[in-house]
Design a protein around this motif. Structure first.
Motif, PDB file in Angstrom:
ATOM      1  N   ARG A   3       0.821  -1.328   0.150  1.00 13.56           N
ATOM      2  CA  ARG A   3      -0.386  -0.187  -0.320  1.00 13.56           C
ATOM      3  C   ARG A   3       0.949   1.136  -0.047  1.00 13.56           C
ATOM      4  O   ARG A   3       0.304   2.660  -0.691  1.00 13.56           O
ATOM      5  CB  ARG A   3      -0.573  -0.358   1.357  1.00 13.56           C
ATOM      6  N   LEU A   4       1.977   0.711   0.893  1.00 19.94           N
ATOM      7  CA  LEU A   4       3.149   2.339   1.042  1.00 19.94           C
ATOM      8  C   LEU A   4       3.704   2.737  -0.185  1.00 19.94           C
ATOM      9  O   LEU A   4       3.410   3.176  -1.039  1.00 19.94           O
ATOM     10  CB  LEU A   4       3.561   2.656   1.892  1.00 19.94           C
ATOM     11  N   LEU A   5       3.878   1.856  -0.745  1.00 23.14           N
ATOM     12  CA  LEU A   5       5.136   1.432  -1.742  1.00 23.14           C
ATOM     13  C   LEU A   5       4.934   1.230  -3.338  1.00 23.14           C
ATOM     14  O   LEU A   5       5.909   1.634  -4.194  1.00 23.14           O
ATOM     15  CB  LEU A   5       6.980   0.630  -1.698  1.00 23.14           C
ATOM     16  N   GLY A   6       3.820   0.478  -3.146  1.00 25.39           N
ATOM     17  CA  GLY A   6       3.608   0.407  -5.313  1.00 25.39           C
ATOM     18  C   GLY A   6       4.184  -0.275  -5.607  1.00 25.39           C
ATOM     19  O   GLY A   6       4.683  -1.973  -4.307  1.00 25.39           O
ATOM     20  N   ASP A   7       4.566   0.054  -7.039  1.00 25.74           N
ATOM     21  CA  ASP A   7       5.341  -1.041  -6.933  1.00 25.74           C
ATOM     22  C   ASP A   7       6.853  -1.509  -7.108  1.00 25.74           C
ATOM     23  O   ASP A   7       7.179  -2.742  -7.727  1.00 25.74           O
ATOM     24  CB  ASP A   7       5.533  -0.217  -9.124  1.00 25.74           C
ATOM     25  N   TRP A   8       7.178  -0.993  -6.460  1.00 24.43           N
ATOM     26  CA  TRP A   8       8.442  -0.783  -5.794  1.00 24.43           C
ATOM     27  C   TRP A   8       8.128  -2.687  -5.214  1.00 24.43           C
ATOM     28  O   TRP A   8       9.576  -3.008  -4.879  1.00 24.43           O
ATOM     29  CB  TRP A   8       8.939   0.362  -4.739  1.00 24.43           C
ATOM     30  N   MET A   9       7.143  -2.753  -4.539  1.00 19.31           N
ATOM     31  CA  MET A   9       7.293  -4.114  -3.787  1.00 19.31           C
ATOM     32  C   MET A   9       6.946  -5.387  -4.559  1.00 19.31           C
ATOM     33  O   MET A   9       6.947  -6.172  -4.417  1.00 19.31           O
ATOM     34  CB  MET A   9       6.351  -4.076  -2.603  1.00 19.31           C
ATOM     35  N   ARG A  10       6.414  -4.611  -5.940  1.00 21.95           N
ATOM     36  CA  ARG A  10       6.040  -5.696  -6.634  1.00 21.95           C
ATOM     37  C   ARG A  10       7.326  -7.036  -6.731  1.00 21.95           C
ATOM     38  O   ARG A  10       8.330  -7.076  -6.711  1.00 21.95           O
ATOM     39  CB  ARG A  10       6.898  -5.529  -8.935  1.00 21.95           C
ATOM     40  N   GLY A  11       6.849  -8.557  -6.815  1.00 18.02           N
ATOM     41  CA  GLY A  11       7.428  -9.769  -6.375  1.00 18.02           C
ATOM     42  C   GLY A  11       7.486 -10.125  -4.881  1.00 18.02           C
ATOM     43  O   GLY A  11       7.804 -11.143  -4.745  1.00 18.02           O
ATOM     44  N   THR A  12       7.232  -8.761  -4.092  1.00 21.53           N
ATOM     45  CA  THR A  12       7.977  -9.065  -3.234  1.00 21.53           C
ATOM     46  C   THR A  12       7.344 -10.166  -2.386  1.00 21.53           C
ATOM     47  O   THR A  12       5.901 -10.325  -2.337  1.00 21.53           O
ATOM     48  CB  THR A  12       7.991  -8.261  -2.379  1.00 21.53           C
ATOM     49  N   GLU A  13       7.688 -11.498  -1.663  1.00 22.30           N
ATOM     50  CA  GLU A  13       7.179 -12.310  -0.515  1.00 22.30           C
ATOM     51  C   GLU A  13       8.092 -11.793   0.759  1.00 22.30           C
ATOM     52  O   GLU A  13       9.221 -12.327   0.633  1.00 22.30           O
ATOM     53  CB  GLU A  13       6.694 -13.289  -0.310  1.00 22.30           C
ATOM     54  N   PRO A  14       7.534 -12.211   1.845  1.00 21.00           N
ATOM     55  CA  PRO A  14       8.419 -12.051   3.379  1.00 21.00           C
ATOM     56  C   PRO A  14       8.814 -13.810   3.510  1.00 21.00           C
ATOM     57  O   PRO A  14       7.717 -14.173   2.929  1.00 21.00           O
ATOM     58  CB  PRO A  14       7.151 -11.899   4.429  1.00 21.00           C
ATOM     59  N   VAL A  15      10.405 -13.635   3.140  1.00 24.64           N
ATOM     60  CA  VAL A  15      10.711 -14.600   3.362  1.00 24.64           C
ATOM     61  C   VAL A  15      11.303 -14.555   5.071  1.00 24.64           C
ATOM     62  O   VAL A  15      12.424 -14.661   5.427  1.00 24.64           O
ATOM     63  CB  VAL A  15      11.644 -14.935   2.449  1.00 24.64           C
ATOM     64  N   PRO A  16      10.331 -14.942   5.763  1.00 24.58           N
ATOM     65  CA  PRO A  16      11.442 -14.745   7.580  1.00 24.58           C
ATOM     66  C   PRO A  16      13.150 -15.745   7.901  1.00 24.58           C
ATOM     67  O   PRO A  16      12.778 -16.545   6.681  1.00 24.58           O
ATOM     68  CB  PRO A  16      10.174 -16.059   8.741  1.00 24.58           C
ATOM     69  N   PRO A  17      13.284 -15.499   8.685  1.00 22.30           N
ATOM     70  CA  PRO A  17      14.308 -15.621   8.821  1.00 22.30           C
ATOM     71  C   PRO A  17      14.772 -17.161   9.236  1.00 22.30           C
ATOM     72  O   PRO A  17      13.719 -17.611   9.749  1.00 22.30           O
ATOM     73  CB  PRO A  17      15.407 -14.924  10.332  1.00 22.30           C
TER      74      PRO A  17
END
Lengths: 317, 260
Positions: A147-161
């Motif tokens: 929501r905050l960053l829009g397209d900058w986030m494309r394809g991002t999925e959180p990968v926990p340590p």
């Protein structure tokens, strides 16, 4: 005669022209300009903007530390998005062709670990509490970051340590570190001391020239952690946000802000102020000049005031 | 000829009761939210005299940091003879947050509410002789505040704290602040029925009512209000009484004491 090929050529030329001057028809692909800055022997930092997340900065607001390891580079905090992780990966291969060997996350806030995705085949170390919190809160963070960053986030999925880090004196990829399991900024904050250079890497327990953030803060515990960090008397401190501190001021300044913040909210509760009324009061110059103010102060009022107020107001039944 | 589309129109008309989407006074919405006409009819009863008015100040953060606790300050002290203030959102599963009947208090109220999406938020102020005056602001939000279970259920002692009240008066600055422990369930979370405080009244020791709040589902969990009074005429003690939709009684006393 105008052929189809010529027409296409014209069109392509026109498009190229438009891109160079004013991109009226589409946004250019976002890219991060990440430059590792050497700060000590075998140590680099990526300096984040001392701002809040925005579509201008792409979420590149965090400091990353890079230490030379035996089989590659040790990356401490991986940035805010997949694309950030990719840019980091490219930039770091210029320092060591083998690239990143190990990732360490100081805590579970998204600007510190959403680049992990790119390094998912490497060991990613963090405190147990950080691993658990990243697993439960990652998706919520992700929604908000898109929501905050829009397209900058494309394809991002959180990968926990993935691997719980040891504490005390440890060796990571041949480099000797002291790992301090602390808390207060979140329930689980890791600080690291690099044995070779003495550098203290604090994660978000310390901020400099940028307002501390408090969405998961326990102010009393945070102050205890700062006392522990001050006792290290490190020759250089790398805060989670803000410039490298060689003058020994960052820990003290962070503590001063947190003290002021708590006092301000306690006083407000004693006067019966509501959150909006507190947000409308101006900040002292010393704190107004920090990056991301007054937004962070406003956020902190939301995070902290309801609980402080309950402690201060007397029972009415 | 009776067509399918006119049948649909009739059906929609029936579902929405008397709301037609075309109120008798057509206002030019400063936020162009697309929903105001509807709320003007459904929430305010399509008043004959109504206007947008900057003298009704609605102050909130630009962005909701915590969707469960969005602070809001509504100030209509620039108007006289205020009888009721209706606070509502344009977009949300339950538009109405509360009605405040200021009585002998100032027409000004601080509150917190749950937000479900970015929306315009309005305070519609009914005056005795001059119709309705509407103020508003916009709040951006990640959302989800109305459809999640109350956080109280994360602890096992919420029932013991139900109706617990904190608060006091500040007679020198004319304030009364009260916080009441209550889950304020909207009924929109799976398997959890509506469970909310319906009303809170503020009265003097001899039972004289000075102000009242009628709460709806979007008021935050553990509702927190500041009421404002003229310090000269503020009562030295206020009884707060209320009832939730399960019949639980709420009762407390606000005084100037710092500790009790």
């Amino acid at each position: 005669m105008t052929t189809r090929r010529a027409a296409l050529g014209l069109l392509a030329g026109g498009v190229a022209h438009v891109t160079q001057t004013s991109p009226l028809w589409a946004e250019a692909r976002h890219s991060y300009d990440l430059r590792p800055v050497p700060i000590l022997s075998g140590v680099w930092m990526i300096k984040g903007a001392t701002e809040y997340f925005s579509r201008d900065n792409g979420g590149a607001i965090v400091n990353c530390a890079i230490l030379q390891g035996k089989s590659g580079l040790i990356l401490i905090d991986s940035g805010s998005s997949r694309r950030y992780g990719e840019a980091l990966n490219l930039a770091l291969r210029k320092l060591d062709l083998r690239g990143v060997s190990t990732v360490i996350n100081t805590h579970h806030h998204p600007d510190h670990y959403f680049g992990n995705q790119v390094f998912a085949d490497k060991p990613i170390l963090a405190l147990g509490g950080t691993i658990a919190a990243a697993r439960t809160e990652g998706d919520g963070f992700s929604d908000n970051m898109y929501r905050l960053l829009g397209d900058w986030m494309r394809g991002t999925e959180p990968v926990p340590p993935s691997i719980e880090i040891g504490t005390g004196d440890i060796v990571v990829d041949g480099r000797r570190l002291a790992a301090l399991p602390l808390g207060g900024h979140t329930a689980s904050d890791l600080a690291l001391i690099d044995a070779e250079t003495g550098l203290l890497i604090t994660g978000d327990l310390v901020f400099l020239d940028r307002a501390p953030t408090t969405p998961h803060a326990d102010l009393a515990r945070w102050q205890e952690a700062l006392t522990t960090l001050a006792a290290v008397q490190a020759p250089a401190v790398l805060p989670g946000h803000g410039p490298l501190d060689r003058a020994g001021i960052a820990i003290r300044k962070t503590s001063a802000y947190l003290t002021w913040l708590n006092d301000r909210l306690v006083a407000a509760a004693g006067m019966g102020l509501d959150m909006i009324e507190i947000m409308e009061t101006p900040l002292p110059d010393e704190f107004a000049s920090m990056g991301a103010q007054p937004q962070e102060f406003h956020r902190s009022v939301s995070h902290l005031y309801p609980e402080i107020e309950r402690m201060i107001l007397p029972r009415a039944n | 000829m009776f067509t399918r589309s006119s049948a649909l129109a009739v059906a929609i008309g029936l579902m929405a009761g008397s709301v037609s989407g075309a109120p008798q006074v057509q206002l030019d919405d400063p936020f162009s939210s697309g929903m105001w006409d509807y709320h003007q009819e459904a929430l305010l009863g399509d008043p004959a005299k109504i206007q947008f008015d900057d003298r009704v100040r609605v102050i909130a953060p630009d962005t909701a940091e915590d969707a469960f606790n969005v602070p809001l300050l509504v100030d209509a002290t620039a108007l006289s003879d205020v009888e009721e203030i209706v606070i509502s959102v344009d977009y949300g599963p339950i538009p109405k947050i509360l009605s405040f009947f200021p009585g002998e208090a100032e027409p000004k109220l601080a509150l917190r509410f749950k937000i479900d999406q970015a929306t315009a938020i309005r305070a519609s102020v009914r005056t005795r002789t001059d119709g309705w005056h509407v103020g508003g602001t916009l709040i951006d939000a990640a959302g989800g505040g109305c459809s999640a279970p109350a956080q109280a259920y994360a602890s096992d002692d919420w029932e013991e704290k139900l109706g617990e009240m904190h608060g006091r008066l500040w007679s020198s600055s004319g304030r009364a602040r009260v916080i009441v422990d209550h889950p304020m369930d909207t009924g929109l979370a799976d398997g959890i029925p509506v469970f909310i405080i319906r009303d809170l009244t503020f009265s003097t020791d001899d039972g004289h009512e000075v102000a009242r709040i009628a709460l709806s589902e979007p008021v935050n969990e553990d509702p927190a209000f500041t009421l404002y009074f003229d310090p000269e005429t503020m009562p030295s003690l206020l009884h707060v009484r209320g009832r939730d939709n399960n019949g639980n009684e709420i009762e407390g006393i606000l005084t100037d004491e710092e500790v009790n």
